[in-house]
Design an enzyme around this catalytic site. Structure first.
Site, PDB file in Angstrom:
ATOM      1  N   ASN A   1      -1.794  -6.552   0.835  1.00  0.00           N
ATOM      2  CA  ASN A   1      -3.125  -6.761   0.267  1.00  0.00           C
ATOM      3  C   ASN A   1      -3.182  -8.064  -0.539  1.00  0.00           C
ATOM      4  O   ASN A   1      -2.235  -8.398  -1.259  1.00  0.00           O
ATOM      5  CB  ASN A   1      -3.482  -5.589  -0.649  1.00  0.00           C
ATOM      6  CG  ASN A   1      -3.551  -4.276   0.096  1.00  0.00           C
ATOM      7  OD1 ASN A   1      -4.094  -4.213   1.189  1.00  0.00           O
ATOM      8  ND2 ASN A   1      -2.986  -3.225  -0.478  1.00  0.00           N
TER       9      ASN A   1
ATOM     10  N   SER B   1       0.843  -1.188   0.000  1.00  0.00           N
ATOM     11  CA  SER B   1       0.000   0.000   0.000  1.00  0.00           C
ATOM     12  C   SER B   1       0.883   1.244   0.000  1.00  0.00           C
ATOM     13  O   SER B   1       1.864   1.315   0.760  1.00  0.00           O
ATOM     14  CB  SER B   1      -0.912   0.003   1.235  1.00  0.00           C
ATOM     15  OG  SER B   1      -1.508   1.275   1.418  1.00  0.00           O
TER      16      SER B   1
ATOM     17  N   ARG C   1     -27.765 -15.073 -42.243  1.00  0.00           N
ATOM     18  CA  ARG C   1     -26.481 -14.492 -41.859  1.00  0.00           C
ATOM     19  C   ARG C   1     -26.728 -13.149 -41.196  1.00  0.00           C
ATOM     20  O   ARG C   1     -27.591 -12.392 -41.618  1.00  0.00           O
ATOM     21  CB  ARG C   1     -25.570 -14.293 -43.080  1.00  0.00           C
ATOM     22  CG  ARG C   1     -24.137 -13.951 -42.708  1.00  0.00           C
ATOM     23  CD  ARG C   1     -23.291 -13.618 -43.944  1.00  0.00           C
ATOM     24  NE  ARG C   1     -23.469 -14.527 -45.041  1.00  0.00           N
ATOM     25  CZ  ARG C   1     -22.967 -15.756 -45.133  1.00  0.00           C
ATOM     26  NH1 ARG C   1     -22.228 -16.222 -44.136  1.00  0.00           N
ATOM     27  NH2 ARG C   1     -23.183 -16.512 -46.183  1.00  0.00           N
TER      28      ARG C   1
END
Length: 350
Positions: A277, A269, A308
């Site tokens: 984390n 962090s 198509r």
């Protein structure tokens, strides 16, 4: 602007170079040229074109390098790349055999078959990675399976379980996904202008079978407006990433609870240097949710009008490669996350 899978730095989280090579323009072109070469060879075997023409077309197609800028301009003009690609290939083949190039085929035959050729290889890659992740889960089970863990239902502590119980919920879906991959069909697309192979009359089905055999694909009647094959590929990709999202969510919650898991590494962090984390776990959740959204869009792309569609078909090009990349990236991140687990469950009592 590049997407997350090839972004200069976001690809550090979401990129997967091995899988990406199957969806690059160069891989698509190689597969389309394989189609053109195999078509010529199959037609020669049935006496539809001279053998010398087929041999020459196949030889040229093997090393042909188209003008990419001209392909881009042609696609903008025609809506598909094939008219310009075929024009260039015919020019490279030369006047004597140019008319035998792409004989009786249509753009969708080439583009859809190119996709299936690459998806067949991609699904082998997924299966190999699934097997590797299952083996990693088995290793965690051997190391920590007997340890106690608190079971949670509806986000509330429930009753004691073992680590093996939690791992089983991660592993079993992957075994089923391998079965789903094994059951997928990889059919050639060859129908001509309106899917009827009108150019070849009674020789159409044998020609399609010969083309499929030459490409290592399943022989099936044209499916150019029947898009369940494509939707099924995407469905399996979403199931894979969804199951791995559950793994990531569980790991993130165990890390939040503290004491239930120990992970090597982790994300730093910028504001709180003490934190680690669970980045890998979070990415798995994000990729699972991404594919869940794309799966809905791919269902919309099943609505091909009459013989198509342009719009629905184009929508597939925007969605399916992204789903494939998310599934592949999920398996890579999950393997990394499983390898980072140093402890699961509570330590054994002294």
């Amino acid at each position: 602007m590049p997407g997350i899978f090839d972004h200069p730095f976001l690809s550090g989280l979401f990129g997967d170079r091995e899988a990406a090579t199957l969806f690059e323009a160069s891989a698509d072109i190689r597969a389309m040229l394989r189609f053109e070469a195999a078509l010529a060879v199959a037609q020669a075997k049935l006496g539809l074109i001279p053998a010398v023409a087929a041999s020459h077309i196949a030889t040229v197609a093997e090393t042909f390098a188209p003008d990419i800028a001209a392909l881009a301009a042609g696609t903008a003009r025609d809506g598909v790349v094939i008219p310009e690609l075929v024009r260039q290939l015919r020019e490279a083949v030369g006047n004597e055999h140019a008319r035998e190039v792409h004989l009786g085929a249509t753009s969708q035959d080439v583009i859809d078959t190119s996709l299936v050729l690459r998806l067949k290889e991609f699904c082998r890659l997924l299966d190999t990675r699934l097997a590797g992740l299952i083996a990693a889960y088995d290793g965690l089970d051997r190391a920590f399976g007997a340890r106690p863990l608190t079971g949670y239902t509806r986000m509330q502590a429930a009753i004691p379980i073992s680590v093996s119980d939690r791992i089983r919920a991660w592993r079993e879906p992957l075994t089923r996904h391998r079965g789903r991959l094994a059951s997928l069909s990889f059919p050639v697309q060859f129908g001509g202008a309106a899917g009827t192979l009108d150019r070849f009359a009674e020789q159409g089905p044998p020609l399609r079978a010969a083309l499929a055999a030459a490409l290592g694909l399943d022989d099936a009647p044209q499916w150019q407006s029947q898009r369940d094959y494509v939707a099924e590929y995407g469905h399996v990709f979403a199931l894979v990433s969804g199951s791995l999202g559950k793994f990531g969510q569980d790991v993130a919650l165990m890390a939040q609870a503290g004491g239930e898991i120990a992970l090597a590494g982790g994300g730093g962090s910028s504001a709180m240097p003490h934190k680690q984390n669970p980045v890998g776990a979070e990415v798995l959740v994000s990729l699972a949710r991404f594919n869940a959204v794309q799966a809905s869009a791919l269902q919309h792309a099943m609505v091909h009008e009459q013989e198509r569609s342009g719009a629905a078909w184009t929508l597939e090009w925007m969605i399916l490669p992204q789903m494939a990349m998310a599934a592949a990236a999920s398996l890579n991140r999950a393997q990394d996350l499983a390898g980072a687990i140093r402890r699961l469950g509570e330590a054994a009592a002294p």
